[in-house]
Write a protein that holds these residues in place. Sequence first.
Motif, PDB file in Angstrom:
ATOM      1  N   TRP A   1       9.720  -0.621  -7.186  1.00 27.15           N
ATOM      2  CA  TRP A   1       8.937  -0.817  -5.980  1.00 27.15           C
ATOM      3  C   TRP A   1       9.790  -1.407  -4.865  1.00 27.15           C
ATOM      4  O   TRP A   1      10.463  -2.421  -5.062  1.00 27.15           O
ATOM      5  CB  TRP A   1       7.751  -1.729  -6.265  1.00 27.15           C
ATOM      6  N   VAL A   2       9.749  -0.777  -3.696  1.00 21.68           N
ATOM      7  CA  VAL A   2      10.498  -1.262  -2.536  1.00 21.68           C
ATOM      8  C   VAL A   2       9.552  -1.319  -1.340  1.00 21.68           C
ATOM      9  O   VAL A   2       9.004  -0.294  -0.922  1.00 21.68           O
ATOM     10  CB  VAL A   2      11.682  -0.337  -2.193  1.00 21.68           C
ATOM     11  N   PRO A   3       9.306  -2.505  -0.760  1.00 24.38           N
ATOM     12  CA  PRO A   3       8.435  -2.604   0.416  1.00 24.38           C
ATOM     13  C   PRO A   3       9.206  -2.248   1.691  1.00 24.38           C
ATOM     14  O   PRO A   3      10.397  -2.525   1.806  1.00 24.38           O
ATOM     15  CB  PRO A   3       8.019  -4.073   0.410  1.00 24.38           C
ATOM     16  N   PHE A   4       8.511  -1.634   2.645  1.00 31.24           N
ATOM     17  CA  PHE A   4       9.103  -1.372   3.959  1.00 31.24           C
ATOM     18  C   PHE A   4       7.991  -1.474   5.007  1.00 31.24           C
ATOM     19  O   PHE A   4       7.511  -0.496   5.549  1.00 31.24           O
ATOM     20  CB  PHE A   4       9.820  -0.017   4.012  1.00 31.24           C
ATOM     21  N   PRO A   5       7.544  -2.693   5.293  1.00 29.99           N
ATOM     22  CA  PRO A   5       6.359  -2.914   6.131  1.00 29.99           C
ATOM     23  C   PRO A   5       6.539  -2.444   7.573  1.00 29.99           C
ATOM     24  O   PRO A   5       7.643  -2.430   8.111  1.00 29.99           O
ATOM     25  CB  PRO A   5       6.157  -4.425   6.064  1.00 29.99           C
TER      26      PRO A   5
ATOM     27  N   ILE B   1       0.856  -1.185   0.000  1.00 28.85           N
ATOM     28  CA  ILE B   1       0.000   0.000   0.000  1.00 28.85           C
ATOM     29  C   ILE B   1       0.891   1.234   0.000  1.00 28.85           C
ATOM     30  O   ILE B   1       1.758   1.384   0.863  1.00 28.85           O
ATOM     31  CB  ILE B   1      -0.933   0.009   1.222  1.00 28.85           C
ATOM     32  N   MET B   2       0.683   2.109  -0.975  1.00 28.84           N
ATOM     33  CA  MET B   2       1.504   3.305  -1.094  1.00 28.84           C
ATOM     34  C   MET B   2       0.801   4.475  -0.411  1.00 28.84           C
ATOM     35  O   MET B   2      -0.310   4.852  -0.769  1.00 28.84           O
ATOM     36  CB  MET B   2       1.775   3.627  -2.567  1.00 28.84           C
ATOM     37  N   LEU B   3       1.463   5.028   0.592  1.00 35.12           N
ATOM     38  CA  LEU B   3       0.965   6.166   1.360  1.00 35.12           C
ATOM     39  C   LEU B   3       2.103   7.173   1.436  1.00 35.12           C
ATOM     40  O   LEU B   3       2.993   7.067   2.273  1.00 35.12           O
ATOM     41  CB  LEU B   3       0.570   5.735   2.780  1.00 35.12           C
ATOM     42  N   GLU B   4       2.092   8.181   0.569  1.00 33.16           N
ATOM     43  CA  GLU B   4       3.235   9.082   0.471  1.00 33.16           C
ATOM     44  C   GLU B   4       2.917  10.506   0.927  1.00 33.16           C
ATOM     45  O   GLU B   4       3.670  11.427   0.663  1.00 33.16           O
ATOM     46  CB  GLU B   4       3.761   9.106  -0.974  1.00 33.16           C
ATOM     47  N   SER B   5       1.779  10.701   1.595  1.00 31.22           N
ATOM     48  CA  SER B   5       1.394  12.030   2.078  1.00 31.22           C
ATOM     49  C   SER B   5       0.664  11.875   3.395  1.00 31.22           C
ATOM     50  O   SER B   5      -0.022  10.863   3.621  1.00 31.22           O
ATOM     51  CB  SER B   5       0.495  12.743   1.063  1.00 31.22           C
ATOM     52  N   GLU B   6       0.788  12.862   4.270  1.00 33.52           N
ATOM     53  CA  GLU B   6       0.055  12.811   5.529  1.00 33.52           C
ATOM     54  C   GLU B   6      -1.449  12.887   5.317  1.00 33.52           C
ATOM     55  O   GLU B   6      -2.230  12.587   6.223  1.00 33.52           O
ATOM     56  CB  GLU B   6       0.501  13.943   6.453  1.00 33.52           C
TER      57      GLU B   6
ATOM     58  N   PRO C   1       1.472  -2.680   5.102  1.00 31.67           N
ATOM     59  CA  PRO C   1       2.442  -3.105   4.091  1.00 31.67           C
ATOM     60  C   PRO C   1       2.895  -1.940   3.201  1.00 31.67           C
ATOM     61  O   PRO C   1       2.643  -1.919   1.995  1.00 31.67           O
ATOM     62  CB  PRO C   1       1.686  -4.168   3.312  1.00 31.67           C
ATOM     63  N   TYR C   2       3.574  -0.977   3.812  1.00 34.20           N
ATOM     64  CA  TYR C   2       4.062   0.183   3.060  1.00 34.20           C
ATOM     65  C   TYR C   2       4.899  -0.254   1.855  1.00 34.20           C
ATOM     66  O   TYR C   2       5.681  -1.218   1.933  1.00 34.20           O
ATOM     67  CB  TYR C   2       4.969   1.031   3.941  1.00 34.20           C
ATOM     68  N   ILE C   3       4.766   0.501   0.770  1.00 40.73           N
ATOM     69  CA  ILE C   3       5.630   0.294  -0.390  1.00 40.73           C
ATOM     70  C   ILE C   3       5.825   1.651  -1.068  1.00 40.73           C
ATOM     71  O   ILE C   3       4.980   2.543  -0.946  1.00 40.73           O
ATOM     72  CB  ILE C   3       5.010  -0.727  -1.372  1.00 40.73           C
TER      73      ILE C   3
END
Length: 229
Positions: A97-101, A65-70, A88-90
């Motif tokens: 694509w790079v995951p960083f959960p 899941i891409m969340l790049e803004s507050e 599951p941040y990505i």
Amino acid sequence: MKVGLKILVVFFCLSSFLIKAQLVLNGGIIVNINGGTLAKPITVVLSSPPATPVARLGVTTSQGIMLESEYNRLQYNLDQGTTSILVPYISNTTGSWVPFPLNVYGITAGVRSAGKTAAIRFASTKSGTLATGWDDYNYKPSQVLNVCGNPMGTCVNNSNVNDNSANVVDRFWIIEPVYYNTAAQRPAVTLDFTYIMQETNVNGGNTASLGNALQPQRFDTINTGSAIW
């Protein structure tokens, strides 16, 4: 909601997208929560999360899941429960694509405000590009008033005095408990998370690296007048 194709799903039209079931990521699926603003944030809400709120099937490096803004948020209506949470941040900051959960577990039950459903919201902010993103002061979340922090000395709110950006991973994680009765009655949790290596070592003026004993710091948004990291 169950998605089984290799596809990019974008949520950007509605201010709140309600899911009363398990969110299943199957294969190379990217959910991009995008388009939010201060006046109208975009929030995907898991309203009745089961034992595993987000399930991952056929896990690949291009799944998350891409969340790049507050203003783009994933919300778990945890209420007074103790269900462990996976975010599951990505990101595609690096061009791939790079995951960083982020895992939240060891949860103790909180006490909700009367008539409310207590929840935890998650978001993240990053620089626009790796080449220009090392100066974290320019893209910090609105509640963060400086990027000073130890051991840089005097911190000044809304100023880049003693800016410590060069020693900081170029990302902020936002974890916001809402509708708990008091700050002391929010759930206690254990956090397990990682970061994207390129946002640490190879990013403009950064000097941060694994050899520098990286550690997390929390900005105190309750006592922001003290500019506390």
